[in-house]
Design an enzyme around this catalytic site. Structure first.
Site: not given
Ligand code: DX5
Ligand code: ZN
Length: 233
Positions: A6, A29, A31, A33, A62, A64, A133, A138, A140-141, A171-173, A193-194
């Protein structure tokens, strides 16, 4: 096993160059928003269009956003190969998935952590990917939510029982600390992402995540032909 980094945690002032730092990614990926579906705003169609022109890599959008029925097809139109909208936001998810297919894109359906697998049970034949999710969408990290793992396992059982060819994305963490649990639950596609863009050599992290996912997958026996030899899966 697919790794889809991401760009949410990448440098937004130079997104084209950032994407170039992960050449071995299976998809990028992105995001989107809107500050309504989630309490954050990122980028939209014009930026995705520019990124489309800047890279040949698969774009995994993605959304959102509220009212994806209205906006999602335009992402397919500008050339994104995969467009995921949220079950919680779509008014007519079947019609929307079919419209994305008509535009030539893969259709994904996303679930927030508290939305059960049963919400998409009847739609699985209409989509190419389910995104689960593992943080509240919303930002990252955030810290990985283990509570979604039973849902991933349930979705994997549904997909296998129906003999469907659907990617199951988390997706997420997702990181070197959490990806094994995701694979064991049955996911095969991973947004990070992070974990990737927080790294000095992001492409090496993509490779490391994929290696660990593949090793874990081999050990579960799920896709290695052991399923019929009494593993119970
Ligand atoms: C969060 C996003 C994710 C996010 C993932 O709402 O949909 O794609 O960027 O980032 P990490 O891997 O840092 O959780
Ligand atoms: Zn995402």
């Amino acid at each position: 096993m697919r790794i889809t980094p991401s760009i949410l945690n990448a440098d937004f002032a130079q997104l084209g160059a950032e994407i170039g730092r992960v050449p071995s990614a299976d998809a990028i990926h992105i995001d989107v928003m809107d500050n309504h579906f989630v309490p954050n705003m990122t980028l939209g169609l014009p930026v995705v269009e520019s990124l489309r022109a800047a890279t040949d890599q698969m774009l995994d959008i993605h959304l959102m956003i509220e009212d994806p029925d209205r906006w999602a097809p335009q992402y397919a139109e500008v050339g994104a190969e995969s467009v995921t909208f949220h079950m919680e936001a779509a008014h007519a998810p079947i019609r929307l998935a079919r419209e994305l297919h008509t535009q030539g894109a893969r259709a994904g359906i996303g679930l927030k952590p508290a939305t059960p697998a049963s919400a998409v049970a009847d739609l699985l034949g209409e989509v190419d990917m389910v995104l689960v999710m593992s943080v509240e969408p919303g930002f990252g990290g955030q810290k990985f939510l283990d509570l979604v793992l039973p849902k991933v396992a349930e979705l994997r059982r549904m997909i296998s029982a129906d003999g469907l060819d659907i990617w199951l994305q988390m997706d997420g963490g997702v990181s070197m600390e959490t990806i094994e649990r995701c694979v064991e639950a049955g996911a095969d596609t991973f947004v990070a992402g992070s974990a990737v863009f927080g790294c000095d050599q992001p492409d090496e992290m993509v490779a490391a995540l994929r290696r660990l996912a593949e090793e874990t997958d081999k050990n579960t026996g799920r896709t290695t032909g052991c399923a019929c030899q009494g593993s119970g899966r």
